[in-house]
Design a protein around this motif. Structure first.
Motif, PDB file in Angstrom:
ATOM      1  N   TRP A 194      90.527   2.447 -19.282  1.00  0.00           N
ATOM      2  CA  TRP A 194      91.021   3.378 -18.121  1.00  0.00           C
ATOM      3  C   TRP A 194      89.844   4.399 -18.006  1.00  0.00           C
ATOM      4  O   TRP A 194      88.802   4.500 -16.921  1.00  0.00           O
ATOM      5  CB  TRP A 194      91.938   4.410 -18.787  1.00  0.00           C
ATOM      6  CG  TRP A 194      92.569   5.419 -17.505  1.00  0.00           C
ATOM      7  CD1 TRP A 194      93.711   5.254 -17.023  1.00  0.00           C
ATOM      8  CD2 TRP A 194      92.368   6.474 -17.272  1.00  0.00           C
ATOM      9  NE1 TRP A 194      94.391   6.367 -16.138  1.00  0.00           N
ATOM     10  CE2 TRP A 194      92.491   7.408 -16.427  1.00  0.00           C
ATOM     11  CE3 TRP A 194      90.411   7.550 -18.075  1.00  0.00           C
ATOM     12  CZ2 TRP A 194      92.539   8.827 -15.923  1.00  0.00           C
ATOM     13  CZ3 TRP A 194      90.776   8.747 -17.321  1.00  0.00           C
ATOM     14  CH2 TRP A 194      91.629   8.996 -16.689  1.00  0.00           C
TER      15      TRP A 194
ATOM     16  N   GLN B 226      96.916  13.339 -17.550  1.00  0.00           N
ATOM     17  CA  GLN B 226      96.808  11.790 -16.343  1.00  0.00           C
ATOM     18  C   GLN B 226      96.708  10.772 -17.437  1.00  0.00           C
ATOM     19  O   GLN B 226      96.761   9.354 -16.382  1.00  0.00           O
ATOM     20  CB  GLN B 226      95.676  12.553 -15.907  1.00  0.00           C
ATOM     21  CG  GLN B 226      95.148  11.584 -13.994  1.00  0.00           C
ATOM     22  CD  GLN B 226      96.461  11.598 -13.753  1.00  0.00           C
ATOM     23  OE1 GLN B 226      97.076  12.731 -13.184  1.00  0.00           O
ATOM     24  NE2 GLN B 226      97.517  10.338 -12.932  1.00  0.00           N
TER      25      GLN B 226
ATOM     26  N   ASP C 189      98.869   7.432 -16.448  1.00  0.00           N
ATOM     27  CA  ASP C 189      98.045   6.340 -15.673  1.00  0.00           C
ATOM     28  C   ASP C 189      98.738   5.034 -16.992  1.00  0.00           C
ATOM     29  O   ASP C 189      98.709   3.984 -16.397  1.00  0.00           O
ATOM     30  CB  ASP C 189      97.024   6.449 -15.373  1.00  0.00           C
ATOM     31  CG  ASP C 189      96.807   7.097 -13.755  1.00  0.00           C
ATOM     32  OD1 ASP C 189      97.230   7.685 -13.766  1.00  0.00           O
ATOM     33  OD2 ASP C 189      95.832   7.586 -14.371  1.00  0.00           O
TER      34      ASP C 189
ATOM     35  N   THR D  68      94.082  11.477  -8.781  1.00  0.00           N
ATOM     36  CA  THR D  68      93.481  10.288  -9.068  1.00  0.00           C
ATOM     37  C   THR D  68      92.869   9.289  -8.120  1.00  0.00           C
ATOM     38  O   THR D  68      92.545   8.099  -7.912  1.00  0.00           O
ATOM     39  CB  THR D  68      94.982   9.389  -8.446  1.00  0.00           C
ATOM     40  OG1 THR D  68      94.995   9.308  -7.433  1.00  0.00           O
ATOM     41  CG2 THR D  68      95.667   9.840  -9.411  1.00  0.00           C
TER      42      THR D  68
END
Length: 361
Positions: A103, A319, A323, A350
């Motif tokens: 990520w 976040q 995700d 995002t």
């Protein structure tokens, strides 16, 4: 689609057997086994039961399949003596940390791996050559975590649930990873980081060697990397007493016992002097702790900068967790002791473009 591999990883990172998961979720062992083997698709209510049991959002179990890390790809200490559940917990936890790393890498430009292959070197020679390649000379090192990150090593915490693992390392998709425990003194964690670095440069390939010889080599590398022989020779530590060792260890930010062992290894202490120093240090509490040692564990500059930049963009750990379909507490656990995880944002953006992230040492 339900992902059997994600259920296995979620279960193993808790150190559970299939039977334990079945009992916790209120299901039969046979049913859980068929779900994990992909022979049967659980219903939506059953997925909720499984997710609650392993403490992940149900959407985690509905993501793309995740390849599991093979045992032979990881450097574990005393693997033959390690319980299978402890080993599987480390592998599964490491795999989730890699999802977090993926990520981050999708949004930031991280340092590329810069680790030479020194698999035919004596540990002492490997340490000297690496210091030379990285322009470190023989001076004492600063933050070892920062140094590893600056050369492309991804450093994460071995979560608090993995107290039976000191540290471990692996390569995954060409990237070197080091996982460091947080239940040791800062000096010992620092030595662990150098130990795993030794594995990464001396024991390359898809399969890292296991066993006593490999561990001894990694220990010798760590000692030589942190305490270069020429620097020790310059500081008049021949047959040093326990009090002299205590007064000197801060220069290299190492444990007193590690310094004593290094001096003995280099022939700067006789067996008699070494034995007496160890006895005196043990009596003073240096066998399991480090009185008057480093005030805190070394931190991650990379993860700290990531969190700071996310916060400035209105993002945060929440976040990352959303995700990846993880709970925020789980994401924090892989940064425990490595980054100020209180630096968080609550925004929902995002679309943040990739950011350049430089790590210096």
């Amino acid at each position: 689609m339900f992902s059997p591999s994600r259920l296995r990883i979620a279960r193993k990172r808790r150190g559970w057997t299939v039977t334990t998961l079945a009992r916790t979720a209120g299901l039969s062992t046979r049913s859980v086994s068929t779900y994990e083997n992909g022979r049967q698709e659980p219903s939506a209510p059953t997925i909720e039961q499984l997710a609650r049991a392993v403490e992940v959002p149900s959407t985690f179990l509905l993501g793309d399949d995740v390849d599991e890390v093979p045992v032979d790809a990881v450097s574990f200490r005393a693997l033959s003596k390690m319980p299978a559940r402890a080993r599987d917990r480390g592998l599964a936890s490491g795999r989730i940390a890699m999802l977090i790393n993926d990520w981050i890498e999708a949004r930031f430009d991280l340092p590329a791996p810069d680790l030479p292959t020194l698999d035919n070197r004596h540990p002492e020679q490997a340490a000297q050559e690496l210091r030379s390649r990285w322009g470190l000379g023989v001076r004492p090192l600063g933050n070892v975590v920062h140094l590893l990150e600056a050369h492309g090593v991804r450093v994460y915490s071995a979560t608090q649930a993995n107290t039976d693992l000191d540290a471990f390392c692996m390569y995954h998709n060409g990237r070197p990873f080091v996982f460091i425990g947080s239940d040791k003194t800062p000096e010992r964690s620092r030595f662990d980081a150098a130990h795993e670095l030794g594995h990464l440069i001396m024991h390359r390939g898809d399969q890292l060697p296991h066993g006593l010889d490999a561990e001894k080599d990694a220990n010798r590398f760590a000692a030589a990397f942190l305490m270069p022989a020429s620097d020790l020779l310059a500081h008049n530590l021949r047959n040093a007493t326990a009090s002299h060792i205590r007064a000197s260890k801060g220069r290299w930010s190492v444990a007193a016992m590690a310094l004593a062992h290094r001096l003995n290894e280099l022939g700067l202490m006789s067996e008699w002097a070494y034995r007496n120093a160890c006895i005196d240090l043990a009596r003073a509490g240096y066998r399991r702790s480090e009185p008057g040692g480093m005030p805190s564990h070394e931190s991650s500059q990379l993860l700290t900068k990531v969190l700071q930049q996310l916060r400035s963009s209105g993002l945060g750990i929440q976040q990352i967790a959303a995700d990846l379909s993880l709970h925020p507490a789980e994401v924090r656990s892989y940064m425990f002791g490595l980054a100020p995880t209180v630096i968080e944002g609550n925004g929902l953006r995002t679309d943040t473009p990739p950011a350049s992230l430089q790590v210096v040492h």
